[in-house]
Motif scaffolding. Structure first.
Motif, PDB file in Angstrom:
ATOM      1  N   TYR A  67      17.866  47.854  82.619  1.00 34.73           N
ATOM      2  CA  TYR A  67      18.074  48.084  84.050  1.00 34.73           C
ATOM      3  C   TYR A  67      16.719  48.243  84.733  1.00 34.73           C
ATOM      4  N   LYS A  68      16.646  47.755  85.961  1.00 36.71           N
ATOM      5  CA  LYS A  68      15.451  48.002  86.765  1.00 36.71           C
ATOM      6  C   LYS A  68      15.591  49.384  87.400  1.00 36.71           C
ATOM      7  N   PRO A  69      14.488  50.141  87.452  1.00 40.33           N
ATOM      8  CA  PRO A  69      14.548  51.469  88.069  1.00 40.33           C
ATOM      9  C   PRO A  69      15.027  51.392  89.509  1.00 40.33           C
ATOM     10  N   LYS A  70      15.922  52.302  89.888  1.00 38.91           N
ATOM     11  CA  LYS A  70      16.450  52.309  91.254  1.00 38.91           C
ATOM     12  C   LYS A  70      15.459  53.001  92.197  1.00 38.91           C
ATOM     13  N   GLY A  71      15.448  52.514  93.425  1.00 41.97           N
ATOM     14  CA  GLY A  71      14.639  53.152  94.449  1.00 41.97           C
ATOM     15  C   GLY A  71      13.160  52.851  94.370  1.00 41.97           C
ATOM     16  N   LYS A 121      10.223  49.573  93.943  1.00 46.33           N
ATOM     17  CA  LYS A 121       9.998  48.129  93.894  1.00 46.33           C
ATOM     18  C   LYS A 121       9.331  47.732  92.583  1.00 46.33           C
ATOM     19  N   LYS A 122       8.522  48.652  92.053  1.00 48.25           N
ATOM     20  CA  LYS A 122       7.822  48.364  90.810  1.00 48.25           C
ATOM     21  C   LYS A 122       8.185  49.417  89.776  1.00 48.25           C
ATOM     22  N   GLY A 123       8.015  49.066  88.540  1.00 49.82           N
ATOM     23  CA  GLY A 123       8.304  50.012  87.461  1.00 49.82           C
ATOM     24  C   GLY A 123       8.812  49.272  86.241  1.00 49.82           C
ATOM     25  N   MET A 124       8.646  49.895  85.106  1.00 53.38           N
ATOM     26  CA  MET A 124       9.091  49.294  83.854  1.00 53.38           C
ATOM     27  C   MET A 124      10.607  49.328  83.760  1.00 53.38           C
ATOM     28  N   PRO A 125      11.233  48.244  83.298  1.00 51.70           N
ATOM     29  CA  PRO A 125      12.682  48.262  83.097  1.00 51.70           C
ATOM     30  C   PRO A 125      13.092  49.326  82.083  1.00 51.70           C
TER      31      PRO A 125
END
Length: 308
Positions: free
Chosen positions: A13-17, A19-23
């Motif tokens: 999952y992509k982090p919510k809230g 735009k960037k961040g490790m899945p």
């Protein structure tokens, strides 16, 4: 015969809230087969990936890779055919508070297009142990009764597979014991295959035929209850009663082994050959060995070993 085949399934999952961040990896390369008619415990701490794996089996989320088949039908490609064989409770049952238990069942039977006779409905109600309260309003039910009515709803179409996510959460000991009896009756009377996700290890030891341990999204091990009770591979749990527990513990520790004290006996996890060496060492050091007993281990024991 295999009912479920999970082959190298992963989900991130992509982090919510942000735009960037490790899945975030919820399930990683999970592989698991489940036989018809067995109760399998899907065990692990909160956040281990149990709920996501159940949602993948139900087609509620799509895997990034790998495949899941139920009764020979791929969940992604033929979801309707696969799930026709499945009943499930993933969250608290969503039922109408002002309806009676029976009216709730009749409503959902119509909604699902399930044609149930009064006799069949009564047998389902009896199976979940709600005969005395089925005419009462749902809002008067305890948490355990709500869970049992939810299971009645889930088995109305006689599914081959029942998926339950933390079904005993919040229940008192009596409620947990009633749920355990219900699972065993479903297996015995209907031949239902059941997968139960839980972090209550002691209860699952009394219920399951096999257990699968999850941690960090991975299935770390799958073991039969025979392996759980008496050891992984050659390792066994032994209780040694002797004349000098303190000295015996020190001698065993010198062999690089850990001991614990339980009911006036030293408990150690070793293989059959090692326990013979331990007894020999104790006798050579003038310690009288009264008994050596093989003990059942707990799921907690196995979980610690698997975690290591």
């Amino acid at each position: 015969m295999r009912l479920i085949e999970i082959n190298d399934v992963s989900k991130t999952y992509k982090p919510k809230g942000r735009k960037k961040g490790m899945p975030i990896t919820a399930v990683s390369h999970a592989t698991l087969d489940v036989e018809e008619g067995e109760i399998l415990g899907l065990l692990g701490a909160n956040g281990a990936g149990k709920t996501t794996l159940i949602k993948l089996m139900l087609g509620l989320v799509t895997p990034d890779s790998g495949s899941i088949t139920i009764g020979g039908f791929d969940v992604s490609a033929s979801r309707e055919k696969a799930l026709a064989q499945v009943g499930a409770i993933v969250e608290a049952p969503t039922l109408f508070n002002d309806f009676s238990g029976m009216d709730n069942l009749k409503y959902y039977a119509r909604l699902q297009g399930v044609n149930l006779s009064e006799e069949r409905l009564k047998s389902i109600v009896a199976l979940v142990g709600l005969e005395d309260r089925i005419k009462d309003k749902f809002k008067t039910y305890s948490l355990g009764m709500r869970q049992r009515l939810g299971i009645a709803q889930a088995i109305m179409h006689s599914p081959k597979l029942l998926l339950l996510d933390e079904p005993t959460n919040g229940l008192d000991p009596d409620g947990i014991a009633q749920m355990r009896d219900l699972f065993l009756n479903l297996k015995k009377q209907m031949g239902t295959t059941i997968i139960i996700s839980s972090h209550i290890l002691g209860e699952m030891q009394q219920t399951c035929d096999r257990v699968a341990f999850m941690a960090n999204g991975e299935i770390k091990a799958v073991k039969s209850m025979e392996e759980v009770n008496y050891g992984v591979d050659s390792m066994r749990k032994f209780a040694i009663e002797c004349s000098d527990l303190q000295k015996a513990s020190e001698l065993i520790s010198q062999q690089g082994l850990q001991t614990s004290l339980q009911n006036n006996a030293l408990v150690v996890i070793v293989n059959q050959e090692q326990v013979g060496d331990i007894v020999k060492t104790l006798v050579q050091n003038d310690i009288v060995v009264f008994t050596v007993n093989k003990l059942k281990r707990s799921l907690e024991d196995l979980y610690k070993e698997v975690s290591k």
